[in-house]
Design a protein around this motif. Structure first.
Motif, short mmCIF file in Angstrom:
data_model
loop_
_atom_site.label_atom_id
_atom_site.label_comp_id
_atom_site.label_asym_id
_atom_site.label_seq_id
_atom_site.Cartn_x
_atom_site.Cartn_y
_atom_site.Cartn_z
N THR A 89 0.84 -1.20 0.00
CA THR A 89 0.00 0.00 0.00
C THR A 89 0.88 1.24 0.00
N ALA A 90 1.90 1.25 0.84
CA ALA A 90 2.82 2.38 0.91
C ALA A 90 3.55 2.58 -0.42
N LEU A 91 3.99 1.48 -1.03
CA LEU A 91 4.69 1.58 -2.31
C LEU A 91 3.77 2.14 -3.39
N CYS A 92 2.54 1.66 -3.44
CA CYS A 92 1.57 2.19 -4.42
C CYS A 92 1.32 3.67 -4.18
N LEU A 93 1.21 4.06 -2.93
CA LEU A 93 0.99 5.48 -2.60
C LEU A 93 2.16 6.35 -3.08
N SER A 94 3.37 5.84 -2.93
CA SER A 94 4.53 6.62 -3.36
C SER A 94 4.51 6.80 -4.88
N ASP A 95 4.04 5.79 -5.60
CA ASP A 95 3.94 5.92 -7.05
C ASP A 95 2.83 6.89 -7.45
N VAL A 96 1.74 6.85 -6.72
CA VAL A 96 0.65 7.80 -6.99
C VAL A 96 1.14 9.24 -6.81
N LEU A 97 1.85 9.50 -5.72
CA LEU A 97 2.39 10.84 -5.48
C LEU A 97 3.39 11.22 -6.57
N ARG A 98 4.22 10.25 -6.97
CA ARG A 98 5.21 10.52 -8.01
C ARG A 98 4.54 10.85 -9.34
N ILE A 99 3.51 10.09 -9.70
CA ILE A 99 2.83 10.27 -10.98
C ILE A 99 2.10 11.61 -11.03
N PHE A 100 1.46 11.97 -9.94
CA PHE A 100 0.69 13.21 -9.92
C PHE A 100 1.58 14.46 -9.80
N ALA A 101 2.80 14.30 -9.29
CA ALA A 101 3.68 15.45 -9.08
C ALA A 101 3.85 16.26 -10.37
N SER A 117 2.94 8.37 7.51
CA SER A 117 3.08 7.37 8.58
C SER A 117 3.26 5.97 7.98
N ALA A 118 2.54 5.72 6.88
CA ALA A 118 2.68 4.44 6.19
C ALA A 118 4.08 4.31 5.59
N PHE A 119 4.61 5.40 5.05
CA PHE A 119 5.97 5.39 4.52
C PHE A 119 6.98 5.02 5.61
#
Length: 325
Positions: A89-101, A117-119
Protein backbone atom coordinates in the motif's frame (compact mmCIF):
# COMPACT_ATOMS: atom_id res chain seq x y z
CA UNK A 1 9.67 -8.56 -17.40
CA UNK A 2 6.35 -9.73 -15.97
CA UNK A 3 3.12 -8.03 -15.08
CA UNK A 4 0.68 -9.62 -12.70
CA UNK A 5 2.81 -12.75 -12.58
CA UNK A 6 2.39 -13.47 -16.30
CA UNK A 7 4.89 -13.01 -19.17
CA UNK A 8 4.25 -9.84 -21.11
CA UNK A 9 3.45 -10.35 -24.77
CA UNK A 10 4.13 -8.07 -27.74
CA UNK A 11 0.96 -6.06 -27.13
CA UNK A 12 2.01 -5.37 -23.56
CA UNK A 13 5.46 -4.34 -24.68
CA UNK A 14 3.79 -1.54 -26.63
CA UNK A 15 1.53 -0.36 -23.80
CA UNK A 16 1.77 3.37 -23.10
CA UNK A 17 1.74 5.27 -19.82
CA UNK A 18 -1.95 5.90 -20.43
CA UNK A 19 -2.56 2.15 -20.79
CA UNK A 20 -0.75 1.34 -17.55
CA UNK A 21 -2.59 4.12 -15.70
CA UNK A 22 -5.89 2.70 -16.96
CA UNK A 23 -4.79 -0.78 -15.89
CA UNK A 24 -3.97 0.51 -12.40
CA UNK A 25 -7.39 2.16 -12.20
CA UNK A 26 -9.14 -1.09 -13.15
CA UNK A 27 -7.12 -2.93 -10.52
CA UNK A 28 -8.23 -0.30 -8.01
CA UNK A 29 -11.85 -1.05 -8.83
CA UNK A 30 -11.22 -4.76 -8.32
CA UNK A 31 -9.37 -4.03 -5.09
CA UNK A 32 -12.32 -2.07 -3.79
CA UNK A 33 -14.50 -5.15 -4.13
CA UNK A 34 -11.87 -7.44 -2.62
CA UNK A 35 -11.32 -5.57 0.67
CA UNK A 36 -13.90 -7.64 2.48
CA UNK A 37 -12.22 -10.87 1.40
CA UNK A 38 -9.00 -12.62 2.27
CA UNK A 39 -5.47 -11.27 2.35
CA UNK A 40 -4.23 -13.25 -0.68
CA UNK A 41 -6.51 -11.53 -3.20
CA UNK A 42 -5.90 -8.08 -1.73
CA UNK A 43 -2.14 -8.58 -1.80
CA UNK A 44 -2.17 -9.89 -5.39
CA UNK A 45 -4.14 -6.86 -6.59
CA UNK A 46 -1.80 -4.48 -4.74
CA UNK A 47 1.25 -6.13 -6.31
CA UNK A 48 -0.32 -5.92 -9.77
CA UNK A 49 -1.23 -2.28 -9.15
CA UNK A 50 2.33 -1.57 -8.03
CA UNK A 51 3.67 -3.13 -11.26
CA UNK A 52 1.35 -0.99 -13.37
CA UNK A 53 2.01 2.22 -11.46
CA UNK A 54 5.75 1.69 -11.67
CA UNK A 55 5.49 1.89 -15.48
CA UNK A 56 3.71 5.25 -15.50
CA UNK A 57 5.98 8.27 -15.74
CA UNK A 58 5.79 11.36 -13.54
CA UNK A 59 3.02 13.72 -14.60
CA UNK A 60 1.67 11.17 -17.09
CA UNK A 61 -2.08 10.59 -17.03
CA UNK A 62 -2.41 10.76 -13.25
CA UNK A 63 -5.81 12.31 -13.79
CA UNK A 64 -7.00 9.06 -15.35
CA UNK A 65 -6.87 7.43 -11.91
CA UNK A 66 -9.69 8.13 -9.49
CA UNK A 67 -10.65 4.98 -7.61
CA UNK A 68 -7.16 3.71 -6.75
CA UNK A 69 -5.72 6.90 -5.15
CA UNK A 70 -8.81 7.27 -2.94
CA UNK A 71 -8.80 3.62 -2.00
CA UNK A 72 -5.14 3.52 -0.97
CA UNK A 73 -5.65 6.08 1.84
CA UNK A 74 -8.45 4.14 3.50
CA UNK A 75 -7.74 2.62 6.91
CA UNK A 76 -8.72 -0.78 5.52
CA UNK A 77 -5.35 -0.74 3.70
CA UNK A 78 -3.21 1.74 5.66
CA UNK A 79 -3.94 -0.08 8.92
CA UNK A 80 -4.39 -3.58 7.55
CA UNK A 81 -3.35 -6.26 10.02
CA UNK A 82 -1.00 -7.85 7.48
CA UNK A 83 2.42 -6.20 7.21
CA UNK A 84 2.94 -7.10 3.53
CA UNK A 85 -0.36 -5.50 2.58
CA UNK A 86 0.70 -2.31 4.36
CA UNK A 87 4.08 -2.42 2.59
CA UNK A 88 2.59 -2.60 -0.91
CA UNK A 89 0.00 0.00 0.00
CA UNK A 90 2.82 2.38 0.91
CA UNK A 91 4.69 1.58 -2.31
CA UNK A 92 1.57 2.19 -4.42
CA UNK A 93 0.99 5.48 -2.60
CA UNK A 94 4.53 6.62 -3.36
CA UNK A 95 3.94 5.92 -7.05
CA UNK A 96 0.65 7.80 -6.99
CA UNK A 97 2.39 10.84 -5.48
CA UNK A 98 5.21 10.52 -8.01
CA UNK A 99 2.83 10.27 -10.98
CA UNK A 100 0.69 13.21 -9.92
CA UNK A 101 3.68 15.45 -9.08
CA UNK A 102 3.92 18.41 -9.05
CA UNK A 103 0.19 18.29 -8.35
CA UNK A 104 -0.95 16.91 -5.02
CA UNK A 105 -3.66 14.22 -5.18
CA UNK A 106 -4.33 14.50 -1.44
CA UNK A 107 -5.23 17.96 -0.15
CA UNK A 108 -6.14 17.11 3.44
CA UNK A 109 -3.29 17.29 5.96
CA UNK A 110 -4.64 14.39 8.01
CA UNK A 111 -4.72 12.21 4.89
CA UNK A 112 -1.12 13.11 4.05
CA UNK A 113 -0.11 12.43 7.63
CA UNK A 114 -1.54 8.93 7.23
CA UNK A 115 0.39 8.48 3.97
CA UNK A 116 3.68 9.55 5.53
CA UNK A 117 3.08 7.37 8.58
CA UNK A 118 2.68 4.44 6.19
CA UNK A 119 5.97 5.39 4.52
CA UNK A 120 7.79 5.43 7.86
CA UNK A 121 6.35 2.07 8.82
CA UNK A 122 7.50 0.57 5.50
CA UNK A 123 10.97 2.14 5.55
CA UNK A 124 11.78 0.29 8.75
CA UNK A 125 12.12 -2.84 6.61
CA UNK A 126 15.31 -1.45 5.05
CA UNK A 127 17.27 -2.77 8.02
CA UNK A 128 17.48 -6.38 6.77
CA UNK A 129 18.15 -6.92 3.09
CA UNK A 130 17.88 -10.68 3.49
CA UNK A 131 14.12 -10.45 4.00
CA UNK A 132 11.61 -10.20 1.15
CA UNK A 133 10.21 -6.94 2.55
CA UNK A 134 13.52 -5.17 1.83
CA UNK A 135 12.92 -5.05 -1.94
CA UNK A 136 9.58 -3.29 -1.47
CA UNK A 137 10.97 -0.88 1.13
CA UNK A 138 13.94 -0.14 -1.14
CA UNK A 139 11.65 0.67 -4.08
CA UNK A 140 9.72 3.03 -1.79
CA UNK A 141 12.96 4.73 -0.70
CA UNK A 142 13.97 5.23 -4.34
CA UNK A 143 10.62 6.81 -5.16
CA UNK A 144 10.90 9.18 -2.20
CA UNK A 145 14.44 10.15 -3.16
CA UNK A 146 13.73 10.69 -6.86
CA UNK A 147 11.53 13.76 -6.50
CA UNK A 148 11.55 14.55 -2.78
CA UNK A 149 8.19 12.99 -1.96
CA UNK A 150 8.56 13.75 1.75
CA UNK A 151 9.15 17.50 1.35
CA UNK A 152 5.40 18.35 1.74
CA UNK A 153 5.72 16.78 5.18
CA UNK A 154 7.39 20.04 6.26
CA UNK A 155 4.22 22.03 5.54
CA UNK A 156 1.70 19.87 7.36
CA UNK A 157 -0.14 21.73 10.11
CA UNK A 158 -2.23 18.98 11.68
CA UNK A 159 -1.62 17.64 15.17
CA UNK A 160 1.44 15.42 15.41
CA UNK A 161 2.83 16.49 12.03
CA UNK A 162 6.03 17.93 13.52
CA UNK A 163 7.06 14.55 14.85
CA UNK A 164 6.95 13.01 11.35
CA UNK A 165 10.10 14.85 10.21
CA UNK A 166 12.04 13.79 13.29
CA UNK A 167 10.78 10.23 12.90
CA UNK A 168 11.90 10.13 9.25
CA UNK A 169 15.47 10.96 10.29
CA UNK A 170 15.30 8.50 13.17
CA UNK A 171 14.04 5.63 11.00
CA UNK A 172 16.65 6.13 8.29
CA UNK A 173 19.53 6.60 10.75
CA UNK A 174 18.48 3.42 12.57
CA UNK A 175 17.96 1.29 9.45
CA UNK A 176 21.15 2.15 7.55
CA UNK A 177 24.01 -0.15 8.52
CA UNK A 178 27.30 -1.45 7.10
CA UNK A 179 25.48 -4.41 5.54
CA UNK A 180 22.94 -2.42 3.48
CA UNK A 181 24.83 0.86 3.06
CA UNK A 182 26.05 0.09 -0.46
CA UNK A 183 22.42 -0.24 -1.57
CA UNK A 184 20.67 2.53 0.35
CA UNK A 185 23.24 5.19 1.35
CA UNK A 186 22.90 7.33 -1.78
CA UNK A 187 19.10 7.47 -1.64
CA UNK A 188 18.96 7.93 2.15
CA UNK A 189 21.43 10.81 1.90
CA UNK A 190 19.38 12.39 -0.88
CA UNK A 191 16.12 12.10 1.06
CA UNK A 192 17.52 13.62 4.26
CA UNK A 193 19.69 16.31 2.64
CA UNK A 194 16.66 17.46 0.63
CA UNK A 195 14.61 17.70 3.82
CA UNK A 196 17.35 19.73 5.51
CA UNK A 197 17.66 22.16 2.61
CA UNK A 198 13.91 22.64 2.22
CA UNK A 199 13.18 23.15 5.93
CA UNK A 200 12.93 26.69 7.26
CA UNK A 201 15.12 25.57 10.14
CA UNK A 202 16.59 22.30 11.38
CA UNK A 203 14.49 20.81 14.21
CA UNK A 204 16.63 20.59 17.39
CA UNK A 205 15.97 16.84 17.71
CA UNK A 206 17.22 16.30 14.15
CA UNK A 207 20.35 18.38 14.81
CA UNK A 208 21.13 16.42 17.96
CA UNK A 209 20.53 13.13 16.12
CA UNK A 210 23.15 14.09 13.54
CA UNK A 211 25.68 15.41 16.06
CA UNK A 212 25.39 12.30 18.23
CA UNK A 213 26.50 10.15 15.33
CA UNK A 214 29.66 12.17 14.83
CA UNK A 215 31.09 11.13 18.18
CA UNK A 216 31.43 8.08 20.41
CA UNK A 217 29.68 5.89 21.34
CA UNK A 218 27.31 6.22 18.35
CA UNK A 219 30.19 6.65 15.90
CA UNK A 220 31.58 3.23 16.78
CA UNK A 221 28.22 1.49 17.07
CA UNK A 222 27.16 2.11 13.47
CA UNK A 223 29.82 3.26 11.00
CA UNK A 224 27.22 3.64 8.22
CA UNK A 225 25.12 6.04 10.31
CA UNK A 226 28.30 7.97 11.14
CA UNK A 227 29.14 8.22 7.42
CA UNK A 228 25.57 9.38 6.73
CA UNK A 229 25.88 12.17 9.31
CA UNK A 230 29.16 13.27 7.74
CA UNK A 231 27.64 13.26 4.25
CA UNK A 232 24.73 15.39 5.41
CA UNK A 233 27.09 18.00 6.86
CA UNK A 234 29.05 18.14 3.62
CA UNK A 235 25.97 18.36 1.39
CA UNK A 236 23.73 20.63 3.47
CA UNK A 237 25.71 23.83 3.27
CA UNK A 238 22.96 26.15 4.45
CA UNK A 239 20.54 25.13 7.18
CA UNK A 240 22.49 22.31 8.80
CA UNK A 241 25.90 23.98 8.88
CA UNK A 242 24.34 27.16 10.27
CA UNK A 243 22.56 25.17 12.99
CA UNK A 244 25.80 23.41 13.91
CA UNK A 245 27.58 26.75 14.18
CA UNK A 246 24.88 28.14 16.46
CA UNK A 247 25.00 25.02 18.63
CA UNK A 248 28.79 25.16 19.02
CA UNK A 249 28.91 28.91 19.67
CA UNK A 250 26.23 28.59 22.38
CA UNK A 251 27.88 25.52 23.92
CA UNK A 252 31.27 27.23 24.06
CA UNK A 253 29.75 30.37 25.56
CA UNK A 254 28.03 28.32 28.28
CA UNK A 255 31.22 26.28 28.87
CA UNK A 256 29.25 23.14 28.14
CA UNK A 257 26.47 23.80 30.64
CA UNK A 258 23.65 24.16 28.11
CA UNK A 259 20.31 22.37 28.35
CA UNK A 260 21.17 19.44 26.09
CA UNK A 261 23.67 16.79 27.27
CA UNK A 262 25.58 17.18 24.00
CA UNK A 263 26.65 20.67 25.09
CA UNK A 264 29.16 19.01 27.39
CA UNK A 265 30.66 17.26 24.36
CA UNK A 266 31.20 20.42 22.31
CA UNK A 267 34.95 19.84 22.04
CA UNK A 268 34.37 16.33 20.66
CA UNK A 269 31.79 17.66 18.20
CA UNK A 270 34.03 20.53 17.14
CA UNK A 271 36.84 18.07 16.43
CA UNK A 272 34.54 15.78 14.45
CA UNK A 273 33.22 18.68 12.35
CA UNK A 274 36.77 19.92 11.74
CA UNK A 275 37.62 16.52 10.28
CA UNK A 276 34.36 16.17 8.33
CA UNK A 277 34.10 19.65 6.82
CA UNK A 278 36.06 22.37 8.57
CA UNK A 279 34.44 25.15 6.50
CA UNK A 280 31.34 24.48 8.63
CA UNK A 281 33.25 26.19 11.45
CA UNK A 282 33.46 29.54 9.66
CA UNK A 283 31.79 31.41 12.55
CA UNK A 284 33.21 29.15 15.28
CA UNK A 285 36.94 29.12 14.62
CA UNK A 286 37.35 32.92 14.99
CA UNK A 287 35.95 32.59 18.52
CA UNK A 288 38.57 29.97 19.36
CA UNK A 289 41.28 32.26 17.99
CA UNK A 290 39.98 35.22 19.99
CA UNK A 291 39.94 33.12 23.17
CA UNK A 292 43.63 32.34 22.64
CA UNK A 293 44.31 36.01 23.40
CA UNK A 294 41.75 36.40 26.17
CA UNK A 295 42.97 38.08 29.38
CA UNK A 296 41.18 35.44 31.45
CA UNK A 297 43.72 32.67 32.08
CA UNK A 298 41.06 29.95 32.35
CA UNK A 299 39.48 30.92 29.03
CA UNK A 300 42.88 31.12 27.35
CA UNK A 301 43.99 27.75 28.71
CA UNK A 302 40.79 26.09 27.52
CA UNK A 303 41.24 27.64 24.07
CA UNK A 304 44.87 26.48 23.85
CA UNK A 305 43.81 22.92 24.66
CA UNK A 306 41.00 23.03 22.13
CA UNK A 307 43.20 24.65 19.48
CA UNK A 308 45.85 21.96 19.80
CA UNK A 309 43.32 19.15 19.79
CA UNK A 310 41.60 20.37 16.60
CA UNK A 311 44.83 20.94 14.69
CA UNK A 312 46.22 17.55 15.73
CA UNK A 313 43.08 15.59 14.84
CA UNK A 314 43.78 13.13 12.00
CA UNK A 315 42.17 14.48 8.84
CA UNK A 316 41.59 17.99 10.17
CA UNK A 317 41.98 20.70 7.52
CA UNK A 318 41.45 23.66 9.85
CA UNK A 319 45.05 24.84 9.51
CA UNK A 320 44.67 25.00 5.73
CA UNK A 321 41.13 26.35 5.57
CA UNK A 322 41.72 29.06 8.17
CA UNK A 323 45.36 29.88 7.41
CA UNK A 324 44.52 33.61 7.30
CA UNK A 325 44.08 33.69 11.08
Amino acid sequence: MTFGGQPRGDAEEEMSDRDYAASAEKLGQKLKGALGGGKAQVLKLLKDASSALGRVGQGEDGGAMHTLPKLLVQDALLKHKDKEVRLYTALCLSDVLRIFAPEEPYQDDETLKGVYSAFLDALRDLHDQSKSAFQCAHALLQNIATIGLCVPMLDLECEGADSLVVELFKVLFETICPVNASLVEEDVTKVLSTMLEEAEEVPPDVLHMILERLIQPCKGENSAAHALACNLICKSENNLQLSIQHFLVDAMASKGTGDHPLCKRYADILEAVAVTNSTSLVTVWPIVMDDLQNDDLEVRARAVKLFGRILAAPGSTVARDFSHY
